[in-house]
Design an enzyme around this catalytic site. Sequence first.
Site, short mmCIF file in Angstrom:
data_model
loop_
_atom_site.label_atom_id
_atom_site.label_comp_id
_atom_site.label_asym_id
_atom_site.label_seq_id
_atom_site.Cartn_x
_atom_site.Cartn_y
_atom_site.Cartn_z
N SER A 187 0.79 -1.23 0.00
CA SER A 187 0.00 0.00 0.00
C SER A 187 0.83 1.28 0.00
O SER A 187 0.33 2.32 -0.38
CB SER A 187 -0.95 0.00 1.19
OG SER A 187 -0.25 -0.20 2.40
N HIS A 215 -5.34 -3.46 -2.38
CA HIS A 215 -4.98 -2.55 -3.47
C HIS A 215 -4.86 -3.25 -4.82
O HIS A 215 -4.47 -2.63 -5.80
CB HIS A 215 -3.66 -1.84 -3.15
CG HIS A 215 -3.82 -0.77 -2.13
ND1 HIS A 215 -4.37 0.47 -2.40
CD2 HIS A 215 -3.53 -0.76 -0.81
CE1 HIS A 215 -4.41 1.20 -1.30
NE2 HIS A 215 -3.90 0.48 -0.32
N LYS A 246 -11.81 0.73 -1.33
CA LYS A 246 -10.85 1.37 -2.22
C LYS A 246 -11.41 1.41 -3.64
O LYS A 246 -12.26 2.23 -3.91
CB LYS A 246 -9.50 0.68 -2.07
CG LYS A 246 -8.92 1.08 -0.71
CD LYS A 246 -7.71 0.37 -0.26
CE LYS A 246 -7.33 0.96 1.11
NZ LYS A 246 -6.52 0.06 1.90
#
Length: 399
Positions: A187, A215, A246
């Site tokens: 990240s 991610h 996200k």
Amino acid sequence: MSTTPTTESPFHYLEDGLAQLKRDGLYRRLRELGGAQLPLARFDGRDVINLSSNNYLGLTTHPKLKEAAIDAVKRLGVGSGSVRTIAGTLELHMELERRIAAFKKTEASVVFQSGFAANAGTVASLLGKGDLIISDELNHASIIDGARLSRAEIRVFPHRDVEGLERILDETRDVKRRLVITDGVFSMDGDIAPMREIVALARKHGAIMMVDDAHASGVLGRAGRGSVDHFELHGLVDVQVGTLSKAIGVLGGYVCGSRTLIEFLYHRARPFLFSTSHPPAVAAACLAAFDVLEQEPERIERLWANTRRFKEGLKRLGFDTGLSETPITPVIVGDAELAMRFSDRAFERGVFAQGIGFPTVAKGKARLRTIVTATHTEADLDRALTILGDAGRELGVIR
Ligand SMILES: *Cc1c(COP(=O)(O)O)cnc(C)c1O
């Protein structure tokens, strides 16, 4: 004996701690977002190019997600009213879990309130005293906390170091139950785990294999299916974690794997048992996001085109972008105070790229962390590059 109430604060040590953060250049104020999370956004009353969100695909404001959320509020209200294991499992939650499992091509999935809860709750419930957790040194804090809560032993291997991992696996053959865990995409550095090699080692040694794709989901693999799909490792990773906060643009985390794994987590993962489930609007918006991922593949293409353009621009300016291979591109500065000054200078000129220092990254590795999204225009990115280049030269970050 005097019983005069003391007016002395018990928090002197906190004041000292904050003063130390200020001396180290690590003290920060929270920037306030006025308006929506967009590529051009208003933070602290200033219009800036926003390179700091994890909103990879621009889904936080997608009309289909908003509509789904509004419709869910109108039909079902604003809260779920209970934990999942008592009265708080909505039909929408079950539909979302089936949807995620199908998307990831696993038997089943379970949704948590956040990616943090998914990692911490899963690691802590799968392992216990006498077991061993083998973890990349840059794994996310939620994995580290879950490992500590589990009371299993923890061994850390150097970042992405397959030989280091193998050494630990060789040394710990007598431990009955072992978990190998890595982030899919890291990240703060934006590099990708060597998943093929790590998975092969875990399987060879009979260890449980777990990946945190916070991610990678929505970014890597076909239609954003994540690192397992990217490396064609379907069926070989026992536990896949992802987040709904996200690229998916909403809130939550999930675990995918076998039906047995998911049923066990339904009974033992403490955030699932002891914390209230998502409101209807969150589950409905997440469901709509998975539709969008499949209906609008051009978003992921734009994300990657923007990533290439921006990375090349940073390199051309002479910035150190580390080993990033994804839309997360660090601009490594080294000194924390300088990184914070660089971030502030860029912000004044119209670019929001958060400065990050210890403990989020190692001492001496302070940086600006940039993330481009599918919704930035080329003009936005070129302007951001100009501003970062000017500020970087003024502060001596580049020549
Ligand atoms: C952000 C992040 C999480 C936590 O996800 P949330 O949904 O924000 O709680 C977990 N793991 C990694 C690698 C992350 O970057």
